[in-house]
Design a protein around this motif. Sequence first.
Motif, short mmCIF file in Angstrom:
data_model
loop_
_atom_site.label_atom_id
_atom_site.label_comp_id
_atom_site.label_asym_id
_atom_site.label_seq_id
_atom_site.Cartn_x
_atom_site.Cartn_y
_atom_site.Cartn_z
N GLN A 52 61.44 20.71 6.85
CA GLN A 52 62.11 20.26 8.28
C GLN A 52 63.01 21.18 8.72
O GLN A 52 63.06 21.56 9.86
CB GLN A 52 62.58 18.89 8.37
CG GLN A 52 61.66 17.90 8.21
CD GLN A 52 62.28 16.39 7.91
OE1 GLN A 52 62.99 16.23 7.29
NE2 GLN A 52 61.52 15.37 8.64
N ARG A 225 64.68 8.43 22.82
CA ARG A 225 64.64 9.00 21.48
C ARG A 225 66.20 9.03 21.08
O ARG A 225 66.55 9.12 19.89
CB ARG A 225 64.29 10.28 21.65
CG ARG A 225 62.47 10.37 21.63
CD ARG A 225 61.97 11.49 21.96
NE ARG A 225 62.27 12.00 23.50
CZ ARG A 225 61.79 13.21 24.23
NH1 ARG A 225 61.08 13.93 23.73
NH2 ARG A 225 62.01 13.02 25.41
N HIS A 285 64.48 12.26 12.34
CA HIS A 285 64.97 13.63 12.42
C HIS A 285 65.42 14.12 13.73
O HIS A 285 64.66 14.03 14.52
CB HIS A 285 64.16 14.72 11.83
CG HIS A 285 64.45 15.82 11.07
ND1 HIS A 285 64.67 16.90 11.99
CD2 HIS A 285 64.97 16.25 9.79
CE1 HIS A 285 65.17 17.86 11.19
NE2 HIS A 285 65.35 17.54 9.90
N PHE A 288 62.79 15.93 15.55
CA PHE A 288 61.72 15.31 16.46
C PHE A 288 62.26 14.59 17.50
O PHE A 288 61.64 14.47 18.66
CB PHE A 288 61.30 14.19 15.41
CG PHE A 288 60.48 14.80 14.28
CD1 PHE A 288 59.45 15.74 14.24
CD2 PHE A 288 60.74 14.30 13.10
CE1 PHE A 288 58.83 16.23 13.35
CE2 PHE A 288 60.16 14.50 11.86
CZ PHE A 288 59.12 15.81 12.01
N ALA A 309 61.96 23.57 18.45
CA ALA A 309 61.02 22.51 18.20
C ALA A 309 59.48 22.60 18.03
O ALA A 309 59.16 24.06 18.23
CB ALA A 309 61.34 21.50 19.35
#
Length: 309
Positions: A52, A225, A285, A288, A309
């Motif tokens: 990641q 989010r 995360h 994301f 991203a």
Amino acid sequence: MNTAWTSLMTRVSSPDLAGNTGIGPYNYVPSRDVGIAFVILFAISTLAHIVQAVRFRMWWLFPTAVFCGVSELVGWSARLYSSSHPRALVPFEVQISATITGPTPLIAANFVTLEYIIKALGPRYSRLSPKMYTILFCSSDAISLTIQGVGGALAAMAAGNGKNPTTGGNVMLIGIIMQMVAITLFVIFSSEFLLRYAYDQPLKPPADDLERHQSIAYKLGIDSRIKISLYAMGFNTTCLFIRAVYRTVELIDGWNGRIISTQLYFNVLDGGMVVLAIFTLNIFHPGFLILPIQRRFYSLDATPWCGKA
């Protein structure tokens, strides 16, 4: 006479209701199955954090989440070895240092995540600048990590030389308490920011086009989010705070105390809490959840810190 360490090193079998055996410096035989489970879990999480970090170009994850994962892997591998060699001192010493210092960098990941969130929602609601949160709290985290590392090394060396590790334990205790203070202040400042945002009470008017844009976006409501990120960060912080409280009580209770001699407490309140915290960062995360929102307000070139991203 180093009575605490003498008692620690001369324990004999004395089973009790907690399942302790009195064998070796742990005062129990570390569970092989538990050791295997934690080694596997931390290996999975650490590998995922490496992927990641590279995927989103979030290089700060290496000295925070990845460092934590590697430290926990080392510590739990030592405990796994101890399950077959409970009287061996070297793995006992290794796990002392690795598990006491490992979670500290993971806390810093929350500090950086808050900077992301403040930049996305609006710095004018924050008492400190977004970058200042990272500078202040990560600095205190680094100092705490250093103190705990020194304490762990002192305790391990004392153990290896057959001396009383109490001095090292006291140094570790100072580092843990400092960590708890930093977490408490972090919660206070972040809560003030969120309350000001929730009730639209900025500390200053919009300073530029970006903040004016954020002011308009405020009327549309907070993005789901961001909400998920905040819940995840809150859960992560709670787990790490519980772990810090446990280690504080453990060290105050002493090297010959019941808390440090009870395996279940360590497995649940240390290993379990860190596993929950580190996987929470994997699953929820910022790459994301937060980076896509950043692009509403920042160009990639203007914010190289935010990753890709």
